[in-house]
Design a protein around this motif. Structure first.
Motif, PDB file in Angstrom:
ATOM      1  N   CYS A  59      29.917  52.060   7.506  1.00  0.00           N
ATOM      2  CA  CYS A  59      29.791  52.783   9.196  1.00  0.00           C
ATOM      3  C   CYS A  59      29.533  54.253   9.421  1.00  0.00           C
ATOM      4  N   VAL A  61      29.988  55.800  11.514  1.00  0.00           N
ATOM      5  CA  VAL A  61      30.705  57.022  12.507  1.00  0.00           C
ATOM      6  C   VAL A  61      32.221  57.182  11.981  1.00  0.00           C
ATOM      7  N   CYS A  62      32.073  56.507  10.711  1.00  0.00           N
ATOM      8  CA  CYS A  62      33.936  56.494  10.548  1.00  0.00           C
ATOM      9  C   CYS A  62      32.678  56.818   8.084  1.00  0.00           C
ATOM     10  N   CYS A  85      30.839  50.318  12.774  1.00  0.00           N
ATOM     11  CA  CYS A  85      32.571  48.901  11.807  1.00  0.00           C
ATOM     12  C   CYS A  85      32.914  48.650  13.559  1.00  0.00           C
ATOM     13  N   CYS A  88      34.968  51.385  14.759  1.00  0.00           N
ATOM     14  CA  CYS A  88      34.357  52.415  15.844  1.00  0.00           C
ATOM     15  C   CYS A  88      34.400  51.665  16.708  1.00  0.00           C
TER      16      CYS A  88
HETATM   17 ZN   LIG Z   1      33.209  52.840  11.985  1.00  0.00          ZN
END
Ligand SMILES: [Zn+2]
Length: 99
Positions: A59, A61-62, A85, A88
């Motif tokens: 992902c 973002v995370c 994901c 997120c």
């Molecule tokens: Zn994520």
């Protein structure tokens, strides 16, 4: 580019219309490509062909490791993507709701 507008003796920074148009165009060309976190999936779920071709991708973002189906991803690969994901995505949608 910003310009100054004098309103009732107070100067404000305003972004010009071109900046707004550019931002809107970016928004239109940008897509979130949602993927499902490996930890949230049943390893035996999905068809055999899907299980064979899918790859792991983080992902963006995370950085949680997720499954991506290259077949469906490549059909949209010309678009500007953020691989995100579902967790997120959920947070993002909730944040938008607050705004
Ligand atoms: Zn994520």
């Amino acid at each position: 580019m910003t310009k100054k507008v004098n309103f009732l003796g107070v100067e404000f920074d305003v972004i010009d219309n071109q900046m707004i148009a550019d931002a809107e165009a970016d928004e239109k060309h940008h897509h979130d490509y949602m993927v499902i976190r490996c930890v949230d999936t049943n390893p035996n779920a999905g068809s055999l062909s899907l299980r064979t071709r899918r790859r792991r991708t983080p992902c963006e973002v995370c950085h949680e490791i997720c499954w991506i189906d290259p077949l469906s991803y490549e059909s949209t690969a010309h678009l500007n993507h953020t691989i995100i994901c579902q967790m997120c995505m959920l947070k993002k949608v909730e944040r938008k709701g607050d705004a």
